[in-house]
Design an enzyme around this catalytic site. Structure first.
Site, mmCIF file in Angstrom:
data_model
loop_
_atom_site.group_PDB
_atom_site.id
_atom_site.type_symbol
_atom_site.label_atom_id
_atom_site.label_comp_id
_atom_site.label_asym_id
_atom_site.label_seq_id
_atom_site.Cartn_x
_atom_site.Cartn_y
_atom_site.Cartn_z
ATOM 1 N N CYS A 26 1.031 -1.255 0.023
ATOM 2 C CA CYS A 26 0.127 0.008 -0.054
ATOM 3 C C CYS A 26 0.848 1.234 -0.031
ATOM 4 O O CYS A 26 1.250 1.782 1.166
ATOM 5 C CB CYS A 26 -0.903 0.122 1.084
ATOM 6 S SG CYS A 26 -2.017 1.698 1.020
ATOM 7 N N THR A 85 -24.825 0.163 13.464
ATOM 8 C CA THR A 85 -25.803 0.091 12.468
ATOM 9 C C THR A 85 -26.573 1.189 12.305
ATOM 10 O O THR A 85 -26.699 2.118 13.466
ATOM 11 C CB THR A 85 -26.750 -1.084 12.733
ATOM 12 O OG1 THR A 85 -27.722 -1.289 12.001
ATOM 13 C CG2 THR A 85 -27.042 -0.998 14.326
ATOM 14 N N TYR A 86 -27.470 1.665 11.284
ATOM 15 C CA TYR A 86 -28.460 2.598 11.217
ATOM 16 C C TYR A 86 -29.674 1.905 10.829
ATOM 17 O O TYR A 86 -30.456 2.725 10.390
ATOM 18 C CB TYR A 86 -27.992 3.475 9.944
ATOM 19 C CG TYR A 86 -26.496 4.428 10.184
ATOM 20 C CD1 TYR A 86 -26.384 5.432 11.182
ATOM 21 C CD2 TYR A 86 -25.266 3.670 9.464
ATOM 22 C CE1 TYR A 86 -25.086 5.679 11.363
ATOM 23 C CE2 TYR A 86 -24.057 4.212 9.861
ATOM 24 C CZ TYR A 86 -23.876 5.131 10.619
ATOM 25 O OH TYR A 86 -22.775 5.940 10.949
ATOM 26 N N THR A 137 -30.450 -0.005 8.567
ATOM 27 C CA THR A 137 -30.895 0.232 7.018
ATOM 28 C C THR A 137 -30.192 -1.025 6.150
ATOM 29 O O THR A 137 -29.096 -1.228 6.562
ATOM 30 C CB THR A 137 -30.326 1.769 6.510
ATOM 31 O OG1 THR A 137 -29.110 1.641 6.499
ATOM 32 C CG2 THR A 137 -31.121 2.632 7.278
ATOM 33 N N THR A 171 -29.549 -5.632 11.437
ATOM 34 C CA THR A 171 -28.277 -6.187 10.361
ATOM 35 C C THR A 171 -27.306 -7.242 11.282
ATOM 36 O O THR A 171 -26.443 -7.435 10.803
ATOM 37 C CB THR A 171 -27.677 -4.969 9.746
ATOM 38 O OG1 THR A 171 -26.987 -4.134 10.917
ATOM 39 C CG2 THR A 171 -28.696 -4.384 8.936
ATOM 40 N N GLU A 185 -22.623 2.003 3.334
ATOM 41 C CA GLU A 185 -22.645 0.658 3.608
ATOM 42 C C GLU A 185 -21.589 -0.404 3.171
ATOM 43 O O GLU A 185 -21.170 -1.072 3.980
ATOM 44 C CB GLU A 185 -24.113 -0.008 3.266
ATOM 45 C CG GLU A 185 -25.295 0.686 3.835
ATOM 46 C CD GLU A 185 -26.669 0.272 3.033
ATOM 47 O OE1 GLU A 185 -27.655 0.258 3.854
ATOM 48 O OE2 GLU A 185 -26.653 0.069 1.899
#
Length: 463
Positions: free
Chosen positions: A182, A357-358, A360, A369, A434
């Site tokens: 990297c 988590t939201y 969604t 989720t 996400e």
């Protein structure tokens, strides 16, 4: 140019920044005027060697600050300085790339200057500490809670008082990033390494670094690619800070034993046969030799060493049972003993990434989720031979399709081989935020897996 002039831009005090900006602007404009002067003029004749290259670097830094500094006054003044340089006929460098990610369109990532109060505080904290907002930070803005924890941990590990000198820490960062080729992170740590007084000679290759750091090369290699192979013997070798002295002590002890009692011929023959038998089990590596694709190989050794499935060719590696050694029950407390407060910071970061988590999924709301997050986390640990007795691994095949598994394994095991095609091929309907969250899960699950193997080996060594 003195580093202090740039460092002054980090100040949270407006007056201090204004003073630094004024000094910086005058200096850059003088250099620009000297650079454009005809060869017969004294200013050009007196220009030091490498003058143009130094100016180019300063202009590139000003361009970065004009776009990525969280302080509006710095952005505006840097833009004005660049305008003054341009009026002198000096070409201004162009930005390389399009935003902080090759995979996510720039328009979908928060632009500096458009952040809310919470994010501005995070940006200001990061900039005050590092003097920059790097690509990693700007991609993580999708998840402020995690970013805050990440930056806090990074600051503690790389900048606060600790057992290692600052330049050692950044050199270890160079080694770790170079292992996966990297170049972006390598360059960040190279700049920080030099900024805190690191010896430039070390950057010519790992062989130029102190033995203490070179000894970490083997651990770096194994933890990066096959952490299940780590043993307490490797930890004993990290302990070999004075290996010459240790060797000399062993020779002395052997000599004393020889003087006190000489082994019989039969015993000598037995020892020889034992050594001969054991030497038969020492194999040459059959791995393919893959040269790094970027010029970072000088920062690590054994370039052909890479990830291999731990069960390849029928090789049996004992399963790492979390019930026997877990982060919560064992690793956390050991880290805090070895490096106070770091255990708490790491634990917070693991929990935020895992529990984030939201509610969604793409366009759907009010979704639990947790099952998906656990499948991703446990799949990564499974790849490293770590088993949870209370988890039904049949869920993984139900939740993670092949393209997603390919992406996960590539990012976790050989991130340098990740392509935009792979990134685009999984979860096509999901938001970029996400997908970024997935990557946060991947890096934290991998980090915890490596830590579990390393800390277990340290525990066995200590006991």
């Amino acid at each position: 140019m003195a580093a202090g002039r740039w460092d002054g831009l980090r100040s949270r005090d407006v007056a201090a920044r204004a003073l630094a900006l004024e000094s910086l602007g005058q200096s850059v404009l003088r250099e620009a005027a000297a650079a454009r002067a005809p060869a017969e003029e004294p200013a050009a004749a007196a220009a030091p060697e490498g003058h143009g290259h130094g100016l180019a670097q300063e202009l590139a830094r000003l361009l970065m600050l004009s776009r990525r500094c969280p302080f509006p006054d710095v952005r505006q003044r840097c833009e004005a300085i660049l305008g003054g340089v341009q009026e002198l006929g000096i070409r201004i460098p162009r930005p390389v790339g399009h935003g902080p990610s090759r995979f996510i369109p720039e328009k979908e990532i928060l632009q500096v200057g458009n952040e809310d109060a919470q994010m501005h505080t995070l940006f200001a904290d990061s900039f005050a500490a590092l003097g920059r907002l790097d690509n990693v930070t700007l991609v993580m803005v999708f998840h402020p809670q995690y970013l805050e924890s990440f930056l806090k941990t990074q600051h503690y590990l790389l900048q606060m008082d600790g057992p290692l000198p600052l330049h050692y820490r950044h050199y270890i960062g160079i080694m770790a990033a170079a292992r996966h080729q990297c170049s972006y992170l390598v360059n960040l740590h190279v700049n920080d390494f030099l900024h805190v007084g690191g010896d430039p000679k070390w950057l010519n290759g790992l062989e130029n670094a102190p033995q203490k750091l070179r000894n970490l090369g083997e651990l770096n290699k194994i933890l990066a690619h096959r952490p299940w192979l780590l043993t307490k013997e490797h930890i004993e070798t990290a302990e070999s800070l004075c290996e010459v002295e240790v060797l000399m002590e062993k020779m002395k002890q052997l000599q004393e034993c020889r003087d006190e009692e000489e082994a019989s011929q039969e015993e000598m023959a037995t020892r020889f046969e034992k050594e001969k038998r054991e030497s038969m089990f020492v194999y040459f590596s059959e791995e393919e030799e893959l040269a790094p694709t970027r010029d970072v190989s000088r920062h690590f050794e054994d370039t052909s060493y890479g990830y291999k499935d731990f069960s390849r060719h029928g090789m049996h590696v004992p399963t790492f049972r979390v019930q026997d050694y877990s982060w919560e029950d064992h690793g956390y407390s050991l880290v805090n003993r070895l490096y106070p407060d770091v255990g708490q910071l790491l634990d917070e970061k693991f929990h935020i990434a895992y529990n984030l988590t939201y509610h969604t999924m793409a366009m759907h709301k009010d979704v639990d989720t947790s099952m998906l997050r656990r499948a991703i986390w446990n799949y990564i640990h499974c790849m490293f031979g770590i088993r949870y007795d209370d988890y039904d691994y049949g869920e993984i095949n139900q939740l993670l399709d092949r393209s997603f598994k390919v992406y996960i394994k590539t990012v976790v095991c050989t991130p340098e081989k990740t392509t935009k095609r792979m990134y685009d091929s999984f979860w096509r309907q999901f938001k970029q935020s996400e997908k970024v969250h997935v990557n946060l899960l991947l890096i934290e699950a991998r980090m915890q897996a490596e830590l579990l193997y390393a800390l277990r080996a340290i525990t066995r060594y200590m006991t």
